[in-house]
Design a protein around this motif. Structure first.
Motif, PDB file in Angstrom:
ATOM      1  N   THR A  62       0.846  -1.200   0.000  1.00 36.04           N
ATOM      2  CA  THR A  62       0.000   0.000   0.000  1.00 36.04           C
ATOM      3  C   THR A  62       0.875   1.242   0.000  1.00 36.04           C
ATOM      4  N   LYS A  63       0.598   2.163  -0.935  1.00 32.94           N
ATOM      5  CA  LYS A  63       1.427   3.358  -1.085  1.00 32.94           C
ATOM      6  C   LYS A  63       0.821   4.549  -0.336  1.00 32.94           C
ATOM      7  N   TYR A  64       1.692   5.270   0.357  1.00 32.24           N
ATOM      8  CA  TYR A  64       1.301   6.487   1.074  1.00 32.24           C
ATOM      9  C   TYR A  64       2.183   7.620   0.553  1.00 32.24           C
ATOM     10  N   GLU A  65       1.568   8.629  -0.067  1.00 36.23           N
ATOM     11  CA  GLU A  65       2.319   9.738  -0.639  1.00 36.23           C
ATOM     12  C   GLU A  65       2.475  10.852   0.394  1.00 36.23           C
ATOM     13  N   LEU A  66       3.728  11.270   0.586  1.00 42.95           N
ATOM     14  CA  LEU A  66       4.043  12.280   1.587  1.00 42.95           C
ATOM     15  C   LEU A  66       4.623  13.519   0.929  1.00 42.95           C
ATOM     16  N   GLY A  67       3.942  14.642   1.112  1.00 43.78           N
ATOM     17  CA  GLY A  67       4.505  15.928   0.744  1.00 43.78           C
ATOM     18  C   GLY A  67       5.292  16.486   1.918  1.00 43.78           C
ATOM     19  N   TYR A  68       5.624  17.761   1.805  1.00 42.96           N
ATOM     20  CA  TYR A  68       6.420  18.418   2.839  1.00 42.96           C
ATOM     21  C   TYR A  68       5.690  18.410   4.182  1.00 42.96           C
ATOM     22  N   LEU A  69       6.321  17.854   5.199  1.00 44.38           N
ATOM     23  CA  LEU A  69       5.850  17.767   6.578  1.00 44.38           C
ATOM     24  C   LEU A  69       4.600  16.896   6.743  1.00 44.38           C
ATOM     25  N   ASP A  70       4.336  16.034   5.765  1.00 44.05           N
ATOM     26  CA  ASP A  70       3.356  14.969   5.961  1.00 44.05           C
ATOM     27  C   ASP A  70       4.026  13.819   6.710  1.00 44.05           C
ATOM     28  N   CYS A  71       3.206  12.993   7.350  1.00 45.13           N
ATOM     29  CA  CYS A  71       3.726  11.939   8.219  1.00 45.13           C
ATOM     30  C   CYS A  71       2.927  10.657   8.022  1.00 45.13           C
ATOM     31  N   VAL A  72       3.607   9.524   8.125  1.00 45.18           N
ATOM     32  CA  VAL A  72       2.900   8.254   8.139  1.00 45.18           C
ATOM     33  C   VAL A  72       3.364   7.463   9.358  1.00 45.18           C
TER      34      VAL A  72
ATOM     35  N   LYS B  79       1.744  -3.575  21.160  1.00 45.83           N
ATOM     36  CA  LYS B  79       0.417  -3.730  20.567  1.00 45.83           C
ATOM     37  C   LYS B  79       0.447  -3.192  19.145  1.00 45.83           C
ATOM     38  N   GLU B  80      -0.378  -3.781  18.274  1.00 45.18           N
ATOM     39  CA  GLU B  80      -0.458  -3.331  16.897  1.00 45.18           C
ATOM     40  C   GLU B  80      -1.479  -2.205  16.749  1.00 45.18           C
ATOM     41  N   TYR B  81      -1.110  -1.187  15.989  1.00 51.18           N
ATOM     42  CA  TYR B  81      -2.040  -0.128  15.584  1.00 51.18           C
ATOM     43  C   TYR B  81      -1.952   0.016  14.066  1.00 51.18           C
ATOM     44  N   PRO B  82      -3.034   0.403  13.416  1.00 55.16           N
ATOM     45  CA  PRO B  82      -3.035   0.439  11.948  1.00 55.16           C
ATOM     46  C   PRO B  82      -2.149   1.539  11.382  1.00 55.16           C
ATOM     47  N   THR B  83      -1.574   1.256  10.238  1.00 56.20           N
ATOM     48  CA  THR B  83      -0.819   2.267   9.505  1.00 56.20           C
ATOM     49  C   THR B  83      -1.761   3.412   9.136  1.00 56.20           C
ATOM     50  N   ALA B  84      -1.267   4.657   9.288  1.00 56.56           N
ATOM     51  CA  ALA B  84      -2.135   5.813   9.035  1.00 56.56           C
ATOM     52  C   ALA B  84      -1.309   6.969   8.484  1.00 56.56           C
TER      53      ALA B  84
ATOM     54  N   MET C  22      -2.589  11.078  21.208  1.00 59.17           N
ATOM     55  CA  MET C  22      -3.857  10.481  21.622  1.00 59.17           C
ATOM     56  C   MET C  22      -5.063  11.106  20.938  1.00 59.17           C
ATOM     57  N   GLY C  23      -4.947  12.360  20.486  1.00 60.04           N
ATOM     58  CA  GLY C  23      -6.051  13.013  19.793  1.00 60.04           C
ATOM     59  C   GLY C  23      -5.962  12.938  18.284  1.00 60.04           C
ATOM     60  N   GLY C  24      -4.975  12.210  17.760  1.00 59.39           N
ATOM     61  CA  GLY C  24      -4.792  12.100  16.318  1.00 59.39           C
ATOM     62  C   GLY C  24      -4.522  10.671  15.918  1.00 59.39           C
ATOM     63  N   VAL C  25      -3.454  10.446  15.189  1.00 57.74           N
ATOM     64  CA  VAL C  25      -3.074   9.085  14.807  1.00 57.74           C
ATOM     65  C   VAL C  25      -2.671   8.311  16.055  1.00 57.74           C
ATOM     66  N   LYS C  26      -3.261   7.141  16.237  1.00 58.62           N
ATOM     67  CA  LYS C  26      -3.028   6.334  17.442  1.00 58.62           C
ATOM     68  C   LYS C  26      -1.761   5.490  17.294  1.00 58.62           C
ATOM     69  N   SER C  27      -1.069   5.300  18.419  1.00 62.58           N
ATOM     70  CA  SER C  27       0.139   4.495  18.450  1.00 62.58           C
ATOM     71  C   SER C  27       0.245   3.804  19.803  1.00 62.58           C
ATOM     72  N   CYS C  28       1.257   2.981  19.926  1.00 64.27           N
ATOM     73  CA  CYS C  28       1.496   2.287  21.188  1.00 64.27           C
ATOM     74  C   CYS C  28       2.259   3.176  22.175  1.00 64.27           C
TER      75      CYS C  28
END
Length: 277
Positions: free
Chosen positions: A93-103, A134-139, A168-174
């Motif tokens: 699965t491809k995720y395109e990142l511009g300037y200051l984008d994050c995955v 724990k696993e969290y989904p790629t985002a 905690m208020g955005g992309v979730k992680s461990c």
């Protein structure tokens, strides 16, 4: 993979400038066509830089991790600080990142690859990884979708905007918490007044700093501070007992990332200016 061993509060006051830089500072992470990684014994942090040019670059494991693939027991945040666009491919699965984008890529993903849209103006991917239980989904988190937190003022020379990618208020992680701060023109100070947070360590990457300019990064216990002079795209590691503030010779940006006991962004122990030494 280089291994960086931290000093504690007992050794810290006796360290020379060269020893401070050798222990807390990382340089030369962003090399064209290369993946550079450093393992820090503090919170088992891995810090890296990836600059793909004509060919895709893979996120490989290292003998120091004792894992069959990099994210077998880890999670990672990837921030594009380059002017060029790039793609992070996770399991096809491809995720395109511009300037200051994050995955964010969670535990258990075996295949991660990095490419640039234009080899002449490559993406520059900054990596920050911590162990994960724990696993969290790629985002994917886009800079343009984030609501900035506006702090400071020109009168106090610290007018800035903070954007939070992984929290905690955005992309979730461990464990991982990650975002960036941009200073307004005419401002120079970050994270002032200072604070510490023993629940987690923090890592700063300074960027958007012209070649001849510098950031004076303040560190150490509030009552016994030292400084490290930092240049463009250099990284400093901050233990839980240390403040992490800085002043630049002009405005700049920095990526902040944390991992440790909790993920509460505002869980910090403030330090009054009058108490700094």
């Amino acid at each position: 993979m280089k291994i960086l061993e931290m000093a504690d509060k007992v050794r810290y006051p006796r360290m020379t400038t060269a020893e401070l830089r050798e222990t807390f500072l990382l340089t030369d992470l962003f090399k064209p066509g290369k993946v550079e990684m450093v393992y820090v014994d503090l919170d088992r942090t891995v810090i890296g830089g990836v600059v793909p040019t004509t060919a895709a670059l893979k996120l490989e494991t290292a003998p120091e991790l004792r894992s069959t693939y990099f994210l077998e027991r880890r999670e990672i945040g990837v921030l594009n600080i380059g002017k060029g666009k790039g793609t992070v491919t996770v399991g096809g699965t491809k995720y395109e990142l511009g300037y200051l984008d994050c995955v964010y890529v969670g535990r258990g993903n075996e295949s991660v690859e990095f490419t640039s849209a234009d080899a002449g103006t490559p993406a520059e991917f900054y990596l920050l990884s911590y162990p994960a239980h724990k696993e969290y989904p790629t985002a994917l988190s886009k800079r343009g979708d984030l609501e900035p937190v506006k702090l400071g003022s020109l009168e106090t020379v610290n007018k800035r905007e903070i954007r939070k990618h992984i929290w905690m208020g955005g992309v979730k992680s461990c464990q991982l918490v990650m975002g960036f701060t941009e200073l307004a023109e005419g401002s120079a100070w970050n994270t002032m007044p200072s604070h510490t947070h023993m629940r987690r360590s923090e890592v700063y990457l300074y960027f958007n700093l012209p070649e001849a300019e510098r950031v004076i990064h303040l560190m150490g216990p509030p009552d016994e501070t030292r400084h490290i002079v930092m240049a463009e795209k250099q990284v400093v590691v901050s233990p839980g007992w240390s403040i992490h503030s800085g002043v630049g010779t002009r405005a700049y940006s920095f990526c902040w990332g944390m991992g440790g006991e909790n993920q509460a962004y505002d869980d910090m122990d403030p330090v009054q200016l009058v108490d700094l030494r």
